[in-house]
Design an enzyme around this catalytic site. Sequence first.
Site, PDB file in Angstrom:
ATOM      1  N   ALA A   7      -9.334 -25.190  -7.066  1.00  0.00           N
ATOM      2  CA  ALA A   7     -10.335 -25.245  -8.123  1.00  0.00           C
ATOM      3  C   ALA A   7      -9.763 -25.977  -9.332  1.00  0.00           C
ATOM      4  O   ALA A   7      -8.642 -25.718  -9.759  1.00  0.00           O
ATOM      5  CB  ALA A   7     -10.766 -23.835  -8.523  1.00  0.00           C
ATOM      6  N   CYS A   8     -10.556 -26.902  -9.856  1.00  0.00           N
ATOM      7  CA  CYS A   8     -10.137 -27.643 -11.045  1.00  0.00           C
ATOM      8  C   CYS A   8     -11.371 -27.877 -11.924  1.00  0.00           C
ATOM      9  O   CYS A   8     -12.427 -27.302 -11.690  1.00  0.00           O
ATOM     10  CB  CYS A   8      -9.447 -28.943 -10.662  1.00  0.00           C
ATOM     11  SG  CYS A   8     -10.508 -30.129  -9.846  1.00  0.00           S
ATOM     12  N   ASN A   9     -11.230 -28.740 -12.908  1.00  0.00           N
ATOM     13  CA  ASN A   9     -12.346 -28.976 -13.827  1.00  0.00           C
ATOM     14  C   ASN A   9     -13.575 -29.507 -13.120  1.00  0.00           C
ATOM     15  O   ASN A   9     -14.649 -28.940 -13.231  1.00  0.00           O
ATOM     16  CB  ASN A   9     -11.943 -29.938 -14.948  1.00  0.00           C
ATOM     17  CG  ASN A   9     -11.191 -29.251 -16.054  1.00  0.00           C
ATOM     18  OD1 ASN A   9     -11.421 -28.079 -16.322  1.00  0.00           O
ATOM     19  ND2 ASN A   9     -10.275 -29.949 -16.682  1.00  0.00           N
ATOM     20  N   VAL A  39     -14.328 -25.254 -10.985  1.00  0.00           N
ATOM     21  CA  VAL A  39     -14.118 -23.832 -11.235  1.00  0.00           C
ATOM     22  C   VAL A  39     -15.428 -23.046 -11.174  1.00  0.00           C
ATOM     23  O   VAL A  39     -15.488 -21.984 -10.547  1.00  0.00           O
ATOM     24  CB  VAL A  39     -13.418 -23.623 -12.597  1.00  0.00           C
ATOM     25  CG1 VAL A  39     -13.472 -22.180 -13.039  1.00  0.00           C
ATOM     26  CG2 VAL A  39     -11.979 -24.092 -12.534  1.00  0.00           C
TER      27      VAL A  39
END
Length: 101
Positions: A7-9, A39
């Site tokens: 999960a990232c931006n 996310v």
Amino acid sequence: MKKILLACNAGMSTSLLVSNMQKYAKEIGVEVMIEAMPVLQAEKSWQDWDIILLGPQVRHVIGKFKETVKEQIPVLVIDMRDYGLMNGKNVLNTALKALEE
């Protein structure tokens, strides 16, 4: 088959890391499903995964994730150096080790 979520931006900066992890998994003969997503999307679909790895840029949400998953699955922050180098080998090994514990 282990299911690993990164999960990232926006879910895009981790796509190369996902590819590197998949390549290494194939080399060592490990069956995994690895996907990257933002996310906000990860928060809604965490039940579908065995582990969540947060990109260093979103490490500030780890407390929220741990509260959401209530220790049902591991939630880790990807090492900043491994993330920067897109070191799929180290990141995959970290995830697999956490899943064994």
